[in-house]
Design a protein around this motif. Structure first.
Motif, PDB file in Angstrom:
ATOM      1  N   UNK A   3     -26.552 -12.949 -19.450  1.00 36.51           N
ATOM      2  CA  UNK A   3     -26.980 -12.404 -18.168  1.00 36.51           C
ATOM      3  C   UNK A   3     -26.341 -11.033 -17.986  1.00 36.51           C
ATOM      4  N   UNK A   4     -27.156  -9.963 -17.885  1.00 35.39           N
ATOM      5  CA  UNK A   4     -26.571  -8.641 -17.665  1.00 35.39           C
ATOM      6  C   UNK A   4     -26.006  -8.529 -16.250  1.00 35.39           C
ATOM      7  N   UNK A   5     -25.069  -7.614 -16.071  1.00 36.75           N
ATOM      8  CA  UNK A   5     -24.495  -7.429 -14.738  1.00 36.75           C
ATOM      9  C   UNK A   5     -25.505  -6.743 -13.829  1.00 36.75           C
ATOM     10  N   UNK A   6     -25.295  -6.867 -12.532  1.00 31.27           N
ATOM     11  CA  UNK A   6     -26.215  -6.283 -11.566  1.00 31.27           C
ATOM     12  C   UNK A   6     -26.269  -4.767 -11.703  1.00 31.27           C
ATOM     13  N   UNK A   7     -25.129  -4.153 -11.979  1.00 23.75           N
ATOM     14  CA  UNK A   7     -25.086  -2.696 -12.111  1.00 23.75           C
ATOM     15  C   UNK A   7     -25.954  -2.239 -13.284  1.00 23.75           C
ATOM     16  N   UNK A   8     -25.921  -2.970 -14.389  1.00 23.26           N
ATOM     17  CA  UNK A   8     -26.740  -2.622 -15.545  1.00 23.26           C
ATOM     18  C   UNK A   8     -28.224  -2.751 -15.227  1.00 23.26           C
ATOM     19  N   UNK A   9     -28.598  -3.787 -14.513  1.00 26.93           N
ATOM     20  CA  UNK A   9     -30.000  -3.968 -14.138  1.00 26.93           C
ATOM     21  C   UNK A   9     -30.440  -2.851 -13.195  1.00 26.93           C
ATOM     22  N   UNK A  10     -29.582  -2.489 -12.246  1.00 23.44           N
ATOM     23  CA  UNK A  10     -29.898  -1.426 -11.300  1.00 23.44           C
ATOM     24  C   UNK A  10     -30.055  -0.091 -12.011  1.00 23.44           C
TER      25      UNK A  10
ATOM     26  N   UNK B 220     -25.978 -21.426 -37.213  1.00 18.65           N
ATOM     27  CA  UNK B 220     -25.672 -20.024 -37.452  1.00 18.65           C
ATOM     28  C   UNK B 220     -24.169 -19.838 -37.627  1.00 18.65           C
ATOM     29  N   UNK B 221     -23.821 -18.842 -38.417  1.00 20.03           N
ATOM     30  CA  UNK B 221     -22.410 -18.480 -38.527  1.00 20.03           C
ATOM     31  C   UNK B 221     -22.140 -17.327 -37.565  1.00 20.03           C
ATOM     32  N   UNK B 222     -20.892 -17.123 -37.248  1.00 19.72           N
ATOM     33  CA  UNK B 222     -20.528 -16.064 -36.299  1.00 19.72           C
ATOM     34  C   UNK B 222     -20.865 -14.688 -36.868  1.00 19.72           C
ATOM     35  N   UNK B 223     -20.851 -14.547 -38.189  1.00 20.78           N
ATOM     36  CA  UNK B 223     -21.174 -13.267 -38.823  1.00 20.78           C
ATOM     37  C   UNK B 223     -22.648 -12.908 -38.651  1.00 20.78           C
ATOM     38  N   UNK B 224     -23.523 -13.880 -38.512  1.00 16.30           N
ATOM     39  CA  UNK B 224     -24.955 -13.631 -38.356  1.00 16.30           C
ATOM     40  C   UNK B 224     -25.314 -13.145 -36.954  1.00 16.30           C
ATOM     41  N   UNK B 225     -24.457 -13.392 -35.995  1.00 15.68           N
ATOM     42  CA  UNK B 225     -24.746 -13.047 -34.610  1.00 15.68           C
ATOM     43  C   UNK B 225     -24.233 -11.655 -34.273  1.00 15.68           C
ATOM     44  N   UNK B 226     -24.973 -10.966 -33.410  1.00 14.59           N
ATOM     45  CA  UNK B 226     -24.562  -9.663 -32.923  1.00 14.59           C
ATOM     46  C   UNK B 226     -24.260  -9.816 -31.445  1.00 14.59           C
ATOM     47  N   UNK B 227     -23.000  -9.633 -31.071  1.00 16.64           N
ATOM     48  CA  UNK B 227     -22.598  -9.767 -29.677  1.00 16.64           C
ATOM     49  C   UNK B 227     -22.541  -8.384 -29.048  1.00 16.64           C
ATOM     50  N   UNK B 228     -23.179  -8.248 -27.908  1.00 20.57           N
ATOM     51  CA  UNK B 228     -23.083  -6.991 -27.170  1.00 20.57           C
ATOM     52  C   UNK B 228     -22.091  -7.194 -26.048  1.00 20.57           C
ATOM     53  N   UNK B 229     -21.262  -6.203 -25.811  1.00 23.72           N
ATOM     54  CA  UNK B 229     -20.240  -6.346 -24.783  1.00 23.72           C
ATOM     55  C   UNK B 229     -20.811  -6.277 -23.383  1.00 23.72           C
ATOM     56  N   UNK B 230     -22.027  -5.727 -23.224  1.00 23.15           N
ATOM     57  CA  UNK B 230     -22.602  -5.572 -21.890  1.00 23.15           C
ATOM     58  C   UNK B 230     -23.241  -6.849 -21.369  1.00 23.15           C
ATOM     59  N   UNK B 231     -23.539  -7.777 -22.242  1.00 23.89           N
ATOM     60  CA  UNK B 231     -24.199  -9.000 -21.805  1.00 23.89           C
ATOM     61  C   UNK B 231     -23.219 -10.153 -21.956  1.00 23.89           C
ATOM     62  N   UNK B 232     -22.909 -10.798 -20.848  1.00 24.44           N
ATOM     63  CA  UNK B 232     -21.986 -11.923 -20.854  1.00 24.44           C
ATOM     64  C   UNK B 232     -22.770 -13.179 -20.500  1.00 24.44           C
ATOM     65  N   UNK B 233     -22.749 -14.171 -21.381  1.00 22.47           N
ATOM     66  CA  UNK B 233     -23.480 -15.432 -21.198  1.00 22.47           C
ATOM     67  C   UNK B 233     -24.978 -15.196 -21.065  1.00 22.47           C
TER      68      UNK B 233
END
Length: 120
Positions: free
Chosen positions: A103-110, A88-101
């Motif tokens: 794994x969503x943060x605990x606050x987002x899950x809560x 894949x190229x980087x242009x094909x990927x959609x990165x969301x700022x809320x999900x890092x690696x």
């Protein structure tokens, strides 16, 4: 020792001794677990391999997007095999700022759980 009859003071002292020993064992276990987790985390950091996202498609079957150096690769992971699906190229990927690696943060899950509970 613990099964013999004694006065109320002796029983209380025995109970407190057991409680203190339990807390010490629990504390040592916690510290050891944190040490091992940090050790493993430091071993994995700084490498050229990063799993960006993982999605389960069936029991014991996953699709992962992996960054290998500067290359992005989609792989299928089964119980005994791993197959490259696409580069894949980087242009094909959609990165969301809320999900890092992946794994969503605990606050987002809560917050997500709270919003689901309010809808019911």
């Amino acid at each position: 020792m613990l099964l013999t009859q004694g006065s109320g003071v002796e029983s209380f002292v025995q109970f407190m001794t057991v409680l203190i020993l339990f807390c010490i064992v629990l504390g040592v276990t916690y510290v050891t677990t944190r040490y091992i987790a940090n050790f493993q985390k430091l071993k994995q950091e700084g490498g050229n391999i990063t799993v960006l996202e993982t999605r389960q498609v069936a029991p014991n079957k996953y699709i992962q997007i992996v960054k290998l150096g500067e290359t992005y690769v989609a792989v299928a992971i089964c119980k005994d095999t791993m197959v490259k699906l696409a580069k894949l190229s980087e242009e094909e990927l959609v990165f969301t700022k809320s999900v890092e690696n992946g794994i969503p943060s605990f606050i987002e899950v809560l917050e997500k759980a709270k919003s689901r509970k309010e809808k019911k």
